[in-house]
Design a protein around this motif. Structure first.
Motif, PDB file in Angstrom:
ATOM      1  N   ARG A 381       8.528  22.460 -44.111  1.00 33.47           N
ATOM      2  CA  ARG A 381       7.091  22.365 -44.360  1.00 33.47           C
ATOM      3  C   ARG A 381       6.700  20.980 -44.833  1.00 33.47           C
ATOM      4  O   ARG A 381       5.555  20.756 -45.178  1.00 33.47           O
ATOM      5  N   LEU A 382       7.663  20.080 -44.872  1.00 28.65           N
ATOM      6  CA  LEU A 382       7.360  18.750 -45.386  1.00 28.65           C
ATOM      7  C   LEU A 382       6.548  17.973 -44.370  1.00 28.65           C
ATOM      8  O   LEU A 382       6.876  17.928 -43.187  1.00 28.65           O
ATOM      9  N   ILE A 383       5.486  17.327 -44.859  1.00 31.30           N
ATOM     10  CA  ILE A 383       4.575  16.633 -43.962  1.00 31.30           C
ATOM     11  C   ILE A 383       5.266  15.472 -43.273  1.00 31.30           C
ATOM     12  O   ILE A 383       5.028  15.188 -42.098  1.00 31.30           O
ATOM     13  N   ARG A 384       6.169  14.812 -44.013  1.00 31.11           N
ATOM     14  CA  ARG A 384       6.760  13.613 -43.415  1.00 31.11           C
ATOM     15  C   ARG A 384       7.712  13.927 -42.274  1.00 31.11           C
ATOM     16  O   ARG A 384       8.089  13.044 -41.524  1.00 31.11           O
ATOM     17  N   LEU A 460       4.648   9.895 -31.931  1.00 35.85           N
ATOM     18  CA  LEU A 460       5.542  11.013 -32.184  1.00 35.85           C
ATOM     19  C   LEU A 460       6.728  10.513 -32.995  1.00 35.85           C
ATOM     20  O   LEU A 460       7.429   9.608 -32.593  1.00 35.85           O
ATOM     21  N   SER A 461       6.941  11.135 -34.148  1.00 34.47           N
ATOM     22  CA  SER A 461       8.048  10.674 -34.996  1.00 34.47           C
ATOM     23  C   SER A 461       9.158  11.706 -34.970  1.00 34.47           C
ATOM     24  O   SER A 461       8.934  12.858 -34.647  1.00 34.47           O
ATOM     25  N   HIS A 462      10.336  11.332 -35.328  1.00 34.24           N
ATOM     26  CA  HIS A 462      11.481  12.231 -35.422  1.00 34.24           C
ATOM     27  C   HIS A 462      11.863  12.846 -34.082  1.00 34.24           C
ATOM     28  O   HIS A 462      11.081  13.548 -33.452  1.00 34.24           O
ATOM     29  N   ALA A 463      13.072  12.621 -33.702  1.00 32.02           N
ATOM     30  CA  ALA A 463      13.542  13.085 -32.394  1.00 32.02           C
ATOM     31  C   ALA A 463      13.352  14.575 -32.222  1.00 32.02           C
ATOM     32  O   ALA A 463      13.014  15.052 -31.144  1.00 32.02           O
ATOM     33  N   SER A 464      13.561  15.348 -33.292  1.00 34.68           N
ATOM     34  CA  SER A 464      13.488  16.803 -33.136  1.00 34.68           C
ATOM     35  C   SER A 464      12.081  17.261 -32.776  1.00 34.68           C
ATOM     36  O   SER A 464      11.904  18.323 -32.205  1.00 34.68           O
TER      37      SER A 464
END
Lengths: 528, 528
Positions: A381-384, A460-464
């Motif tokens: 649930r973390l926004i970052r 878009l951040s983070h590969a997942s």
């Protein structure tokens, strides 16, 4: 002294509609008990929830606007020695809260098709029992019955958090129960004081009342009773704790963020959508009409606390890095507006706070559903952890944006109607509170847009995040249903507001004519 | 024929229709049809408006909520008609300017049509609630335009790989150059203004004693106490000051326009910004004439700051859209000067300037949008020598800049002239300073033209081409034609605006300039 009439269910709609509404979910839960097949369980629960929702739609259809009388009333003697009866009915105040409850319960059961994996049967049974208790609170006209439903509601909610919740669910569930229990115990004391006072005053009067022993837990009887100032002040404070813990008002709010973060999606939806409204409903239904003098006395404090809730909730929402906690704090802020509306004591404020209760139920539930959908995909649930999702999940982003706009009260959405009415009511009463509350409106736009921006906009951040899939039909259906209500109430609020008018007018009138109450109290001999 | 509703709801219908269309060509066609139809109705409105009679014409009234005193009231007067025409025209041109957008064109057009509707709604509404409703409705589409279709400035793109790049800490870091920062800044500034304005409007409602939001009724029968009028004036003024880009509430504007796509900047700089001035005239001048008269000297000083600050900062900018944005801020100062002088000529000039600036800004942003699409940068130091490659664009740009810096032959010149004539008697110092500031305007426009079009062509540019197709040329041609044609023959607009200005100025003490100027005005009015 103003008195409320009653329109019984039989002439109005031909069958005990409210009893059916209240007990059908419980009956459904019992029906689910022997089933084992998950598909059968889900379909059966959905059918029950749908029938309840459809039945509840009969309520606004057959509701008579223009009268503040209690409607669809059913009354059966329950415990005559102490004057408790099974007395239920709705008026303009409870009508839409009942419909909101059935609507959200239906959506939650629909969500259960894909939202829950383990202990499905127990989950569905808990949801249905919870629905029964929630409905019971809003329709009870007998104070003992009211208290019964109020207390019992804690149990299914506790289990919902404890069994299907997040990591720190044990603490959160316990905290929720103990906090609310403390409040409701104090509320019980208050109710008992009122009961005893009512008996004393009724027996002291020269003419007999309907229950000859003078003992009555009946709300309508209590409305006719002019409680003395001392009693009113004491009971107001006791009831205040019961309701303020529930709303939750600053500074009694600390259980809410934890409870929301750890609860499963359905739990958060029902918690924010319905449970929190019980506190504000309590103020509107009981504190104001039964204790008008004390309410007027404490109004400045209540308004100050309301404004504190608004600002505190909004400022803390800005600082959160957990999405659910942010929405929890936004709930505190929004319900501060509702309290502001209630304690403005004019029709606008009361109508605004009522419609805002319904609106908050719709918007915040939508937000919690969205967070739930994101959590189902990424388990965080973390926004970052999120960023730029709109490119991968355009449908989610669009629906999420629309729900956010409703929560930040964009004109054309339901939130604007409520906020506008509350602020005009507050401005009519005392413009300074309205001025400070406005900052809350602005901050609301800030934290909601910023949350949307951090999670959905930008690169878009983070590969997942690149592997996520967009909403499927079930999820779209839930959000779609909520959005239909968002725009219906926002663009055509007249049918909703017109049914509330008479009842809120009745409450407002009670607040401005405590002269009647005063003269009776002053004329009565001083209490021993 | 309910012409105002037709103008207002045609774009909404178009937007709704667009939801269901998938084919790109049909999306474009429907957008053109919807905005074109609205424009046709607006032109028709302009032609049938009876400027000899004046007053509010083509009124349409639907009661929205009787208990709250809210009416959906539309009316066109001399002030509103040209602005409605400007909105429709810019919306129509905006459709063509955005013709080549690749990503989600359909949603872009839906947004554009809704933005157009909101703008025209404010210009036509005569009910305070709906003025606010449409104003707030216009804020969010702009957020979406910038966040989704906007562009980052060069500084941001140079920060590739810097971990602080992404839009997280915008609250504490004021040096952001991302489009998300621009989007949030614009939205929050305008929302804050909206909130203050809402407070003002609610207080107007409660202090007028009439329990209606109907503007005309409040003016005719309302009894707002003297002590309140000053406060209400300031609340509404400060509420609409951000959108009107008065210093010091202007800083959202250059960064917002620089980041926004061309059509959005056209609409916003063209007609939305003018909303600020328009609503101040519509509400403050109309309802609080005494307070307006008292406080205008303060505004007169602020507007000079606008003119100089905007002008000098524009001179220092390296990004072409920032130059145009700051020049827009500076021009707003001229309009305020015209408003501050409170006489027939200056106010007519100010409103004519609103229309003229709408055309000029629309043209300049359309052209810069085209240049950006070709060169993918708006950075002045790296551009140059485009005149040989894009002669058509260069010509239009020179004409647009010339009009904008007040060259006789353009509409802005007429507006500026009337403002100076009208304000000279009342505020000689400010008028003198404003006239001197025209030099600064020439300076930065010529500097921009030189950097963009003349000088050495930079070799790093990709092959750029001129506006060859009809789609690209059409919006520029319309706007150039409007500027030149009505710059030479402004009387159709002047006489319409005059008829609207006269009733507003009636309760104010007269500050008309010397009779010689009156003769010029009279000659204009008798022109066929």
């Amino acid at each position: 002294m103003q008195s409320l009439g009653q329109v019984f269910a039989h002439p109005q709609v031909g069958f005990p509609l409210l009893s059916l509404l209240v007990f059908l979910p419980m009956a459904g839960a019992i029906l689910l008990a022997p089933l084992r097949n998950e598909v059968a369980l889900r379909c059966c629960a959905l059918t029950v929830a749908f029938i309840v929702f459809a039945l509840s739609l009969l309520l606004p259809i057959f509701f008579q606007s223009g009268t503040s009388d209690m409607q669809f009333v059913e009354q059966v003697r329950w415990i005559p020695p102490i004057g408790a009866s099974y007395h239920i009915g709705i008026d303009g105040i409870s009508l839409w809260l009942v419909c909101l409850t059935t609507f959200l319960s239906f959506l939650v059961v629909l969500h259960a098709f894909y939202g829950v994996r383990k202990h499905v049967r127990a989950y569905l049974m808990t949801l249905l029992v919870l629905e029964t208790t929630l409905l019971g609170v809003f329709i009870a006209l007998d104070m003992l019955l009211f208290f019964l439903f109020w207390e019992v509601m804690l149990l299914p909610m506790y289990f919902l958090i404890k069994i299907w919740g997040g990591e720190k669910r044990d603490t959160a569930a316990l905290k929720f129960v103990l906090y609310t229990l403390l409040g409701s115990v104090l509320m019980l004391v208050g109710l008992i004081v009122l009961y005893l006072n009512h008996r004393e005053i009724t027996l002291a009067q020269p003419f007999a009342s309907s229950l000859s022993s003078g003992a009555s837990f009946d709300y309508l009887d209590w409305l006719k009773t002019p409680f003395p100032m001392q009693t009113q002040i004491g009971v107001f404070l006791l009831l205040f704790f019961g309701f303020a813990f529930k709303v939750p008002m600053f500074p009694f709010h600390t259980w809410l963020p934890d409870a929301h973060v750890e609860a499963p999606t359905a739990g958060s939806v029902l918690l924010a959508g319905v449970l929190l409204k019980m506190g504000t409903y309590g103020f509107l239904r009981f504190s104001l009409p039964l204790l008008p003098l004390a309410s007027e006395l404490f109004a400045p404090w209540m308004l100050a606390l309301a404004v504190a809730s608004i600002l505190y909730g909004a400022l803390l929402a800005l600082a959160q890095d957990d999405m659910k906690k942010l929405i929890a704090y936004s709930s505190i802020s929004h319900l501060g507006f509702v309290i502001l509306g209630i304690f403005s004591f004019n029709t606008k404020g009361l109508e605004g706070s009522l419609i805002q209760m319904v609106n908050h139920g719709i918007s915040t539930s939508g937000l919690f559903f969205v967070v739930g959908f994101l959590y189902d995909r990424r388990h965080t649930r973390l926004i970052r952890e999120y960023g730029g999702l709109s490119s991968r999940l355009p449908i989610l982003a669009t629906l999420y944006l629309l729900i956010s706009l409703s929560s930040m009260a964009l004109p054309g959405t339901n939130g604007f109607i409520g906020e506008f009415l509350i602020l005009s009511g507050a401005a009519l009463h005392d413009w300074r509170y309205a001025a400070i509350a406005m900052i809350g409106v602005f901050l609301g736009a800030a934290y909601l847009l910023w949350l949307f921006q951090r999670t959905m906009m930008g690169p878009l951040s983070h590969a997942s995040n690149a592997l996520l899939s967009d909403l499927h039909v079930g999820e779209i259906g839930v959000l779609g249903a909520l959005l239909i209500m968002v725009f219906w109430v926002g663009l055509f609020p007249a049918p909703f507001l017109s049914r509330m008018e008479a009842s809120t007018g009745f409450v407002a009138a009670r607040m401005v004519s405590p002269a009647t109450t005063r003269s009776v109290v002053e004329a009565a001999p001083a209490a021993p | 024929m309910p012409i105002l509703s037709l103008i207002l709801f045609t774009p909404v219908l178009g937007a709704t229709l667009l939801f269901f269309v998938r084919d790109r060509l049909w999306v474009q066609r429907i957008a053109v049809a919807a905005s074109g139809l609205s424009l046709a109705f607006a032109i028709y409105l302009m032609s049938i408006f009876d400027w000899a009679r004046g007053g509010f014409q083509f009124m349409e009234r639907t009661v929205w909520s009787k208990t709250l005193g809210i009416t959906f009231l539309l009316g066109a007067d001399g002030l509103g008609v040209p602005m409605v025409l400007a909105s429709a025209l810019l919306m129509f041109c905006g459709v063509f300017v955005s013709w080549h957008i690749e990503d989600r064109l359909k949603e872009f057009y839906i947004n554009l049509l809704m933005l157009g509707t909101a703008t025209m709604g404010v210009y036509m509404s005569l009910d305070l609630f709906f003025i606010f409703f449409f104003y707030e409705m216009s804020v969010i589409p702009m957020y979406l335009f910038i966040a989704i279709w906007g562009r980052h400035t060069k500084g941001y793109l140079d920060m590739q790989g810097d971990p602080k790049r992404d839009a997280v800490a915008f609250l504490t870091n004021f040096n952001r150059t991302s489009k998300e920062y621009a989007a949030m800044k614009l939205t929050l500034y305008l929302s804050l203004g909206a909130v203050v304005a809402l407070l003002g409007l609610l207080l107007v409602y409660s202090t007028s004693g009439l329990h209606t939001f109907d503007l005309i009724e409040i003016r005719e029968r309302g009894a707002i106490p003297e002590t309140w009028q000053g406060w209400l004036f300031w609340l509404i003024f400060l509420g609409f000051a951000p959108i009107a880009a008065i210093w010091p509430f202007h800083s959202w504007s250059p960064v917002g326009y620089a980041a926004a796509p061309a059509a959005a900047s056209m609409m916003h700089a063209g007609v939305l910004k003018k909303l600020g001035h328009f609503t101040i005239i519509r509400i403050c001048f109309y309802l609080f004439p005494e307070a307006t008269h008292t406080w205008m000297p303060v505004i007169a000083v602020l507007c000079v700051v606008n003119i100089f600050y905007g002008g000098l900062v524009a001179f220092l900018q390296k990004d072409a859209k920032f130059v145009i944005g700051y020049s827009s801020v500076a021009h707003m100062g001229y309009i305020f000067l015209g408003m501050a002088a409170l006489n027939q000529i200056s106010l007519t000039g100010a409103v004519f300037f609103l229309f003229a600036d709408a055309m000029a800004m629309g043209l300049l942003f359309a052209l810069s949008g085209f240049i950006y699409r070709q060169t993918h940068t708006m950075d002045l130091p790296s551009l140059g020598g485009l005149a040989t490659k894009m002669p058509f664009i260069a010509t239009c740009f020179v004409i647009g800049s010339a009009a904008s810096f007040g060259l006789p032959g353009g509409m802005n010149f007429i507006g500026e002239l009337m403002v100076f004539i009208g304000s000279w008697n009342v505020y000689p110092v400010q008028t003198l300073l404003a006239a001197i500031a025209v030099t600064i305007t020439w300076a930065y426009y010529i500097r921009m033209i030189r950097s963009l079009f003349f000088g050495e062509a930079q070799t790093m540019l990709e092959p750029v081409s001129d506006a060859r197709t009809w789609v690209d040329r059409f919006p520029m041609l319309i706007l150039v034609a409007m500027t030149l044609f009505f710059g030479i023959w402004p009387s159709p607009f002047i006489r319409v605006i005059e008829s609207g200005v006269a009733p507003i100025l009636a309760p104010l003490p007269r500050t008309d300039p010397a009779p010689a100027a009156d003769i010029i005005v009279r000659r204009h009015s008798t022109n066929p």
